[in-house]
Scaffold this motif. Structure first.
Motif, PDB file in Angstrom:
ATOM      1  N   VAL A  44      13.132   6.959  13.767  1.00 34.83           N
ATOM      2  CA  VAL A  44      12.058   7.937  13.543  1.00 34.83           C
ATOM      3  C   VAL A  44      12.194   8.568  12.160  1.00 34.83           C
ATOM      4  O   VAL A  44      11.202   8.732  11.429  1.00 34.83           O
ATOM      5  CB  VAL A  44      12.077   9.021  14.640  1.00 34.83           C
ATOM      6  CG1 VAL A  44      11.146  10.168  14.268  1.00 34.83           C
ATOM      7  CG2 VAL A  44      11.664   8.421  15.983  1.00 34.83           C
ATOM      8  N   ARG A  45      13.422   8.887  11.775  1.00 34.15           N
ATOM      9  CA  ARG A  45      13.645   9.481  10.453  1.00 34.15           C
ATOM     10  C   ARG A  45      13.191   8.535   9.341  1.00 34.15           C
ATOM     11  O   ARG A  45      12.523   8.949   8.387  1.00 34.15           O
ATOM     12  CB  ARG A  45      15.133   9.822  10.294  1.00 34.15           C
ATOM     13  CG  ARG A  45      15.501  10.368   8.924  1.00 34.15           C
ATOM     14  CD  ARG A  45      16.971  10.785   8.882  1.00 34.15           C
ATOM     15  NE  ARG A  45      17.853   9.716   9.316  1.00 34.15           N
ATOM     16  CZ  ARG A  45      18.224   8.708   8.537  1.00 34.15           C
ATOM     17  NH1 ARG A  45      17.781   8.621   7.285  1.00 34.15           N
ATOM     18  NH2 ARG A  45      19.046   7.786   8.999  1.00 34.15           N
ATOM     19  N   LEU A  46      13.535   7.262   9.467  1.00 40.22           N
ATOM     20  CA  LEU A  46      13.152   6.292   8.445  1.00 40.22           C
ATOM     21  C   LEU A  46      11.646   6.072   8.419  1.00 40.22           C
ATOM     22  O   LEU A  46      11.034   5.983   7.350  1.00 40.22           O
ATOM     23  CB  LEU A  46      13.880   4.968   8.689  1.00 40.22           C
ATOM     24  CG  LEU A  46      15.381   4.989   8.396  1.00 40.22           C
ATOM     25  CD1 LEU A  46      16.060   3.781   9.014  1.00 40.22           C
ATOM     26  CD2 LEU A  46      15.622   5.023   6.886  1.00 40.22           C
ATOM     27  N   ASP A 106       0.839  -1.201   0.000  1.00 39.83           N
ATOM     28  CA  ASP A 106       0.000   0.000   0.000  1.00 39.83           C
ATOM     29  C   ASP A 106       0.876   1.254   0.000  1.00 39.83           C
ATOM     30  O   ASP A 106       1.585   1.522   0.981  1.00 39.83           O
ATOM     31  CB  ASP A 106      -0.900  -0.024   1.237  1.00 39.83           C
ATOM     32  CG  ASP A 106      -1.832   1.173   1.288  1.00 39.83           C
ATOM     33  OD1 ASP A 106      -1.813   1.996   0.351  1.00 39.83           O
ATOM     34  OD2 ASP A 106      -2.582   1.285   2.280  1.00 39.83           O
ATOM     35  N   PRO A 107       0.838   2.059  -1.077  1.00 41.09           N
ATOM     36  CA  PRO A 107       1.681   3.266  -1.114  1.00 41.09           C
ATOM     37  C   PRO A 107       1.241   4.333  -0.117  1.00 41.09           C
ATOM     38  O   PRO A 107       2.016   5.249   0.198  1.00 41.09           O
ATOM     39  CB  PRO A 107       1.519   3.759  -2.562  1.00 41.09           C
ATOM     40  CG  PRO A 107       0.202   3.211  -3.001  1.00 41.09           C
ATOM     41  CD  PRO A 107       0.038   1.899  -2.301  1.00 41.09           C
ATOM     42  N   ASP A 108       0.004   4.217   0.374  1.00 40.43           N
ATOM     43  CA  ASP A 108      -0.514   5.205   1.325  1.00 40.43           C
ATOM     44  C   ASP A 108      -0.504   4.702   2.759  1.00 40.43           C
ATOM     45  O   ASP A 108      -1.154   5.285   3.625  1.00 40.43           O
ATOM     46  CB  ASP A 108      -1.950   5.583   0.935  1.00 40.43           C
ATOM     47  CG  ASP A 108      -2.025   6.188  -0.466  1.00 40.43           C
ATOM     48  OD1 ASP A 108      -1.156   7.021  -0.792  1.00 40.43           O
ATOM     49  OD2 ASP A 108      -2.932   5.808  -1.231  1.00 40.43           O
ATOM     50  N   ALA A 109       0.222   3.619   3.005  1.00 37.64           N
ATOM     51  CA  ALA A 109       0.272   3.052   4.361  1.00 37.64           C
ATOM     52  C   ALA A 109       0.921   4.045   5.329  1.00 37.64           C
ATOM     53  O   ALA A 109       1.849   4.767   4.960  1.00 37.64           O
ATOM     54  CB  ALA A 109       1.054   1.743   4.351  1.00 37.64           C
ATOM     55  N   PRO A 110       0.434   4.100   6.558  1.00 39.68           N
ATOM     56  CA  PRO A 110       1.065   4.979   7.556  1.00 39.68           C
ATOM     57  C   PRO A 110       2.423   4.421   7.965  1.00 39.68           C
ATOM     58  O   PRO A 110       2.767   3.277   7.635  1.00 39.68           O
ATOM     59  CB  PRO A 110       0.078   4.920   8.726  1.00 39.68           C
ATOM     60  CG  PRO A 110      -0.594   3.589   8.588  1.00 39.68           C
ATOM     61  CD  PRO A 110      -0.700   3.338   7.110  1.00 39.68           C
ATOM     62  N   PRO A 111       3.242   5.199   8.674  1.00 47.49           N
ATOM     63  CA  PRO A 111       4.497   4.658   9.207  1.00 47.49           C
ATOM     64  C   PRO A 111       4.233   3.374   9.988  1.00 47.49           C
ATOM     65  O   PRO A 111       3.244   3.285  10.724  1.00 47.49           O
ATOM     66  CB  PRO A 111       4.997   5.778  10.129  1.00 47.49           C
ATOM     67  CG  PRO A 111       4.370   7.023   9.597  1.00 47.49           C
ATOM     68  CD  PRO A 111       3.025   6.607   9.079  1.00 47.49           C
ATOM     69  N   THR A 112       5.095   2.391   9.802  1.00 51.76           N
ATOM     70  CA  THR A 112       4.821   1.066  10.365  1.00 51.76           C
ATOM     71  C   THR A 112       6.025   0.515  11.117  1.00 51.76           C
ATOM     72  O   THR A 112       7.138   0.466  10.583  1.00 51.76           O
ATOM     73  CB  THR A 112       4.437   0.073   9.249  1.00 51.76           C
ATOM     74  OG1 THR A 112       3.272   0.563   8.563  1.00 51.76           O
ATOM     75  CG2 THR A 112       4.140  -1.306   9.820  1.00 51.76           C
ATOM     76  N   ILE A 113       5.780   0.106  12.353  1.00 54.46           N
ATOM     77  CA  ILE A 113       6.755  -0.657  13.128  1.00 54.46           C
ATOM     78  C   ILE A 113       6.310  -2.110  13.108  1.00 54.46           C
ATOM     79  O   ILE A 113       5.206  -2.445  13.554  1.00 54.46           O
ATOM     80  CB  ILE A 113       6.835  -0.162  14.586  1.00 54.46           C
ATOM     81  CG1 ILE A 113       7.321   1.287  14.639  1.00 54.46           C
ATOM     82  CG2 ILE A 113       7.753  -1.065  15.412  1.00 54.46           C
ATOM     83  CD1 ILE A 113       7.205   1.917  16.022  1.00 54.46           C
ATOM     84  N   PHE A 114       7.148  -2.977  12.572  1.00 55.16           N
ATOM     85  CA  PHE A 114       6.888  -4.406  12.617  1.00 55.16           C
ATOM     86  C   PHE A 114       7.517  -4.963  13.894  1.00 55.16           C
ATOM     87  O   PHE A 114       8.734  -4.936  14.051  1.00 55.16           O
ATOM     88  CB  PHE A 114       7.457  -5.109  11.388  1.00 55.16           C
ATOM     89  CG  PHE A 114       6.660  -4.874  10.130  1.00 55.16           C
ATOM     90  CD1 PHE A 114       5.391  -5.405   9.997  1.00 55.16           C
ATOM     91  CD2 PHE A 114       7.178  -4.123   9.098  1.00 55.16           C
ATOM     92  CE1 PHE A 114       4.646  -5.196   8.840  1.00 55.16           C
ATOM     93  CE2 PHE A 114       6.452  -3.894   7.940  1.00 55.16           C
ATOM     94  CZ  PHE A 114       5.173  -4.441   7.808  1.00 55.16           C
ATOM     95  N   MET A 115       6.663  -5.426  14.797  1.00 54.06           N
ATOM     96  CA  MET A 115       7.120  -5.899  16.105  1.00 54.06           C
ATOM     97  C   MET A 115       7.234  -7.424  16.091  1.00 54.06           C
ATOM     98  O   MET A 115       6.234  -8.131  15.992  1.00 54.06           O
ATOM     99  CB  MET A 115       6.157  -5.456  17.205  1.00 54.06           C
ATOM    100  CG  MET A 115       6.559  -5.913  18.595  1.00 54.06           C
ATOM    101  SD  MET A 115       5.514  -5.198  19.900  1.00 54.06           S
ATOM    102  CE  MET A 115       3.928  -5.972  19.534  1.00 54.06           C
ATOM    103  N   GLY A 171       8.731   6.786   5.333  1.00 54.87           N
ATOM    104  CA  GLY A 171       7.943   5.713   4.741  1.00 54.87           C
ATOM    105  C   GLY A 171       8.622   4.358   4.739  1.00 54.87           C
ATOM    106  O   GLY A 171       8.114   3.423   4.111  1.00 54.87           O
ATOM    107  N   ILE A 172       9.749   4.220   5.441  1.00 57.45           N
ATOM    108  CA  ILE A 172      10.450   2.930   5.517  1.00 57.45           C
ATOM    109  C   ILE A 172      10.040   2.230   6.810  1.00 57.45           C
ATOM    110  O   ILE A 172      10.265   2.746   7.899  1.00 57.45           O
ATOM    111  CB  ILE A 172      11.981   3.114   5.509  1.00 57.45           C
ATOM    112  CG1 ILE A 172      12.425   3.932   4.300  1.00 57.45           C
ATOM    113  CG2 ILE A 172      12.671   1.756   5.547  1.00 57.45           C
ATOM    114  CD1 ILE A 172      12.124   3.280   2.966  1.00 57.45           C
ATOM    115  N   PRO A 173       9.420   1.050   6.722  1.00 56.12           N
ATOM    116  CA  PRO A 173       9.062   0.319   7.945  1.00 56.12           C
ATOM    117  C   PRO A 173      10.304  -0.076   8.738  1.00 56.12           C
ATOM    118  O   PRO A 173      11.390  -0.246   8.182  1.00 56.12           O
ATOM    119  CB  PRO A 173       8.336  -0.931   7.418  1.00 56.12           C
ATOM    120  CG  PRO A 173       7.929  -0.600   6.024  1.00 56.12           C
ATOM    121  CD  PRO A 173       8.972   0.345   5.501  1.00 56.12           C
TER     122      PRO A 173
END
Length: 291
Positions: free
Chosen positions: A172-174, A105-114, A178-180
């Protein structure tokens, strides 16, 4: 690690990556079963963790899970050859991806994969990094050569590796770009930046880094788990829905939410969680040590 030993390790992992997967997996399981018979500190740690978390189980059940865990752990070390030196095609073929969110999804919010320390965590992260941009947090090892090898091979598909001790600003910068970011926060790193939250009813010193990073970046938190499939069929990487109401603004509540999710996953395949770690080494004040 001295140069000769380092070269031997790399050569061994490369050799293992050329052998049939089922053969290497069987070798690891057999070696793990053999090592379990020997009295060791790691065996004591595993059984202590299981007795704390599953007090209703019998000693025989604890022993069965502990032996299966030794098999999985040693097997995972040998399978590192495929994970660090195998082709992207091998990783794609052996890891079955099931995602409850749209990863492209190009419109995905910032994502942390836990993530969590199940024995298959590494190969799941590598599958994701072979398909999509991602950054990953790592903890520096005491052995500089081994640390450099792990960092290089884990990032060989393009993942940006960020050392945990200096991660917040870069992460935070990444995330805002838009980089998970992938990380695991289920280890005991002491009381700094942690709270006590129950894990199977046992007070566990739990990092608050995920909720703090999510607050700083405005990211959603998406759990993922990689499990080893039976009959040598490879692995399954499951990416779940984002945690609801997380972060809540309350670090203790967020730690409880994370540990409750982890409990549900451990209950599915308890032999694959990393019980060899001293998960409860840091205890609340006045509480006796367990190891």
């Amino acid at each position: 690690m001295k140069t000769a030993a380092h070269c031997m390790l790399v050569a061994l992992l490369r050799l293992l990556s050329l052998l049939p997967y089922s053969l290497v997996a069987r070798m690891g399981s057999g070696l793990g079963a053999g090592l379990y018979v020997i009295r060791s500190r790691r065996k004591h740690i595993v059984l202590t963790n299981l007795r704390l978390c599953f007090p209703a189980m019998t000693d025989l059940e604890h022993e069965r899970i502990a032996c299966a865990h030794f098999q999985h752990v040693v097997r995972s070390y040998l399978e590192r050859g495929f994970q660090w030196f195998g082709s992207p095609r091998w990783v794609s073929r052996m890891v079955h991806l099931e995602s409850k969110i749209e990863l492209d999804d190009p419109d995905a919010p910032p994502t942390i994969f836990m993530g969590f320390h199940f024995v298959g965590i590494e190969v799941g992260c590598m599958l994701y990094s072979s398909r999509l941009p991602v950054a990953a947090l790592y903890t520096r090892m005491s052995n500089a050569r081994l640390c450099a090898l792990a960092k290089r091979q884990r990032g060989r598909f393009g993942a940006k590796m960020i050392e945990r001790s200096s991660s917040a600003r870069d992460a935070v910068r990444l995330l805002r770009a838009g980089i998970p970011v992938m990380l695991a926060a289920d280890m005991d790193h002491g009381t700094t930046g942690s709270v006590f939250a129950p894990l199977f009813g046992v007070p566990a010193c739990t990092l608050t880094s995920v909720s703090r990073l999510a607050k700083l970046s405005g990211a959603r938190v998406v759990p993922f788990v990689t499990e080893v499939l039976p009959e040598y069929r490879g692995y399954r990487l499951t990416i779940f829905e984002p945690l609801e109401g997380y972060p809540s603004g309350d670090d203790s509540l967020d730690a409880c939410t994370m540990n409750a999710f982890l409990e549900r996953q451990i209950s599915r395949f308890p032999e694959q969680y990393y019980w060899v770690h001293r998960r409860f080494k840091t205890r609340p004040a006045g509480t006796p040590a367990v190891y």
